[in-house]
Every structure is written in structure tokens, then in C-alpha cells.
Motif scaffolding. Structure first.
Motif, PDB file in Angstrom:
ATOM      1  N   MET A  76     -34.965  -2.659  12.985  1.00 15.72           N
ATOM      2  CA  MET A  76     -36.321  -2.554  13.493  1.00 15.72           C
ATOM      3  C   MET A  76     -37.248  -2.028  12.402  1.00 15.72           C
ATOM      4  SD  MET A  76     -35.546  -1.038  17.317  1.00 15.72           S
ATOM      5  CE  MET A  76     -37.161  -1.542  17.933  1.00 15.72           C
ATOM      6  N   SER A  77     -38.546  -2.210  12.580  1.00 14.20           N
ATOM      7  CA  SER A  77     -39.517  -1.817  11.563  1.00 14.20           C
ATOM      8  C   SER A  77     -39.568  -0.307  11.344  1.00 14.20           C
ATOM      9  CB  SER A  77     -40.909  -2.338  11.946  1.00 14.20           C
ATOM     10  OG  SER A  77     -41.306  -1.825  13.213  1.00 14.20           O
ATOM     11  N   ASN A  78     -39.136   0.481  12.319  1.00 14.21           N
ATOM     12  CA  ASN A  78     -39.143   1.941  12.194  1.00 14.21           C
ATOM     13  C   ASN A  78     -37.838   2.506  11.643  1.00 14.21           C
ATOM     14  OD1 ASN A  78     -37.467   1.522  14.358  1.00 14.21           O
ATOM     15  ND2 ASN A  78     -38.622   2.772  15.813  1.00 14.21           N
ATOM     16  N   GLY A  79     -36.923   1.622  11.217  1.00  7.53           N
ATOM     17  CA  GLY A  79     -35.656   2.073  10.656  1.00  7.53           C
ATOM     18  C   GLY A  79     -34.533   2.196  11.661  1.00  7.53           C
ATOM     19  N   PHE A  80     -34.840   2.089  12.949  1.00 11.68           N
ATOM     20  CA  PHE A  80     -33.800   2.095  13.966  1.00 11.68           C
ATOM     21  C   PHE A  80     -33.023   0.775  13.898  1.00 11.68           C
ATOM     22  CE2 PHE A  80     -35.066   5.479  17.260  1.00 11.68           C
ATOM     23  CZ  PHE A  80     -35.741   6.228  16.317  1.00 11.68           C
TER      24      PHE A  80
ATOM     25  N   ARG B  70     -29.736   1.225  20.949  1.00  9.21           N
ATOM     26  CA  ARG B  70     -30.663   1.439  19.833  1.00  9.21           C
ATOM     27  C   ARG B  70     -30.233   2.711  19.119  1.00  9.21           C
ATOM     28  NH1 ARG B  70     -36.693   1.256  21.609  1.00  9.21           N
ATOM     29  NH2 ARG B  70     -36.296   3.386  22.334  1.00  9.21           N
TER      30      ARG B  70
ATOM     31  N   ARG C 190     -30.583   5.503  15.944  1.00 11.96           N
ATOM     32  CA  ARG C 190     -31.511   6.120  15.003  1.00 11.96           C
ATOM     33  C   ARG C 190     -30.950   6.057  13.582  1.00 11.96           C
ATOM     34  NH1 ARG C 190     -32.811  11.470  18.755  1.00 11.96           N
ATOM     35  NH2 ARG C 190     -34.156  10.398  20.266  1.00 11.96           N
TER      36      ARG C 190
ATOM     37  N   ASP D 140     -30.058   6.320  20.542  1.00 14.31           N
ATOM     38  CA  ASP D 140     -31.344   6.678  21.133  1.00 14.31           C
ATOM     39  C   ASP D 140     -31.212   6.716  22.663  1.00 14.31           C
ATOM     40  OD1 ASP D 140     -33.939   6.986  21.930  1.00 14.31           O
ATOM     41  OD2 ASP D 140     -34.734   5.266  20.842  1.00 14.31           O
TER      42      ASP D 140
ATOM     43  N   PRO E  15     -41.727  -6.769  16.719  1.00 12.02           N
ATOM     44  CA  PRO E  15     -42.493  -5.561  16.368  1.00 12.02           C
ATOM     45  C   PRO E  15     -43.916  -5.551  16.905  1.00 12.02           C
ATOM     46  CG  PRO E  15     -41.323  -6.444  14.463  1.00 12.02           C
ATOM     47  CD  PRO E  15     -41.212  -7.473  15.538  1.00 12.02           C
ATOM     48  N   THR E  16     -44.581  -6.700  16.913  1.00 11.71           N
ATOM     49  CA  THR E  16     -45.986  -6.718  17.341  1.00 11.71           C
ATOM     50  C   THR E  16     -46.143  -6.444  18.828  1.00 11.71           C
ATOM     51  OG1 THR E  16     -45.880  -9.120  17.642  1.00 11.71           O
ATOM     52  CG2 THR E  16     -46.618  -8.312  15.502  1.00 11.71           C
TER      53      THR E  16
ATOM     54  N   GLN F 191     -43.585  -4.688  20.590  1.00  9.52           N
ATOM     55  CA  GLN F 191     -42.690  -3.592  20.950  1.00  9.52           C
ATOM     56  C   GLN F 191     -41.674  -4.024  22.003  1.00  9.52           C
ATOM     57  OE1 GLN F 191     -42.705  -0.467  19.321  1.00  9.52           O
ATOM     58  NE2 GLN F 191     -44.050  -1.651  18.000  1.00  9.52           N
TER      59      GLN F 191
END
Length: 211
Positions: free
Chosen positions: A78-82, A102, A104, A110, A128-129, A131
Motif C-alpha cells: 500500500m502507499s502508506n507502507g502497509f 493488513r 504494518r 493491523d 489508493p485514490t 482508500q
């Protein structure tokens, strides 16, 4: 022999660095010697700091252990590193996470994402756009609601709107730049329309009749 023994002595501390240097014979030599000693001390400090950083990185890598209790067939970053992981597992990190989890960046699962899928997950793609997350595989229920072999999940893992379902397992899919997606698998129908083993769907999950 004394010279050989002296050459073999390697400094292991700042004190050793200072004591291993010859005595100066003049003021100019003393200043030059002080500068050389300072450089040695700084180099020694840098080496110690680098070693400590490497040790910390190794310890962090050793600590990454999500610990799924059965096969993981697909992962997606994922874009947040997850990381999203899907497969045939029912537990991750000692807690119940049926077929998808998911994770972390630390390797800890998560707890705020729990889709509860009743069959194997073989493909995953984060959006990502929006969520949201697309998942596919061999299943009939997601979060207690009917979702057959393909589903879109909200950010917390709950099922989103119903997609037009294929009549067999979905093995893989790709998301296109326009938001549509192409899925492939062991199906011959999508909804009530004949689609043998491959189908392109609109972003809302309906069949793309132009394909």
C-alpha cells in the motif's frame, strides 16, 4: 622485533589511538599530530555509530514476523507502507484474520482491518485514490455478506457495493488506468452474461459490454 610488535598493535579505543602515536619533536609537529589524532578519533566515533545503526537495523528485521497460520498466496504494498496479505490462513499474529490481513511496516497485524472472508484469496489490489481494496479468489461471503469470488472492500475491510459476480473462482486481475479491471479465472459466466475465463468490468463492478 619491537617494530613488528608495534605494527601488530591495533587501537581499540580513543585512548589507544592517542598512545599509539609517536611523541612530537617540535611545536609544529605537535599541532600536526593533534590534527591527525583528532581525525582518528572522529573516524573511530563514526565507525562505532555505523555499527550501532546496523545492529538496530538487524534487530528490526529480525522482529518482522506477522506469523500467518497457513499459506499466503498474494501480497500487495500500500502507499502508506502497509502490506495486504491474502491466502488460506485464518490467524495472523495470534489473532483471527480470515484469508486477508493488513500488516504494518513493523510486522504487526493491523487490528482496524478485518474483512472475514470464507474462502481463499488469490489476488489483491489496493485502490489508493479511493482508500478501498479489490480482492478475488474462491469465496462466497465477505464480512457476513454475499460476495462471490470478487469483492471491493472499504478501508476498514467491510464489504463495499455488490459487484456482478462470476460463476467460478477468479485467479488474478489487473486494474486499468481508467479504473476498470480485467479478471481471469475458472468461470464461464459473469452475472447472466457469458464470459469464458476472462472479463473486463467497469469500476463499479458491472460488465463492460464493449470488451
Amino acid at each position: 622485533k619491537d617494530k613488528i610488535r608495534n605494527n601488530r598493535h591495533q587501537p581499540t579505543s580513543v585512548t589507544d589511538l592517542a598512545s599509539s602515536t609517536k611523541k612530537p619533536s617540535s611545536t609544529a609537529d605537535k599541532k600536526l599530530l593533534e590534527r591527525k589524532n583528532m581525525k582518528k578519533v572522529l573516524l573511530f566515533i563514526i565507525l562505532l555509530a555505523t555499527a550501532s545503526t546496523l545492529d538496530a537495523q538487524v534487530s528490526a528485521n529480525d522482529a518482522y514476523n506477522p506469523d500467518a497460520n497457513a499459506v499466503v498466496q498474494k501480497v500487495a504494498l500500500m502507499s502508506n507502507g502497509f502490506v495486504l496479505a491474502g491466502g488460506g490462513f485464518t490467524m495472523v499474529g495470534g489473532t483471527t484474520h480470515n484469508r486477508i490481513a493488513r500488516i504494518r511496516p513493523t510486522g504487526i497485524v493491523d487490528p482496524f482491518f478485518n474483512a472475514d472472508i470464507d474462502g481463499n484469496v488469490t489476488a489483491i489490489a489496493p485502490l489508493p485514490t479511493q482508500q478501498k481494496v479489490l480482492v478475488a479468489g474462491t469465496f462466497s461471503m465477505v464480512g457476513g455478506e454475499t460476495r462471490t469470488n470478487f469483492a471491493q472492500l472499504n478501508a476498514d475491510g467491510t464489504p463495499d457495493a455488490v459487484f456482478t459476480a462470476p460463476n467460478g473462482p477468479v485467479r488474478a486481475f489487473i486494474v486499468l488506468p481508467d479504473g476498470k479491471f480485467i479478471m481471469v479465472g475458472n468461470f464461464t459466466m459473469v452475472g447472466s452474461v457469458t464470459r469464458n475465463y476472462i472479463s473486463r468490468q467497469n469500476a463499479n463492478g458491472t460488465i463492460d459490454n464493449t470488451f
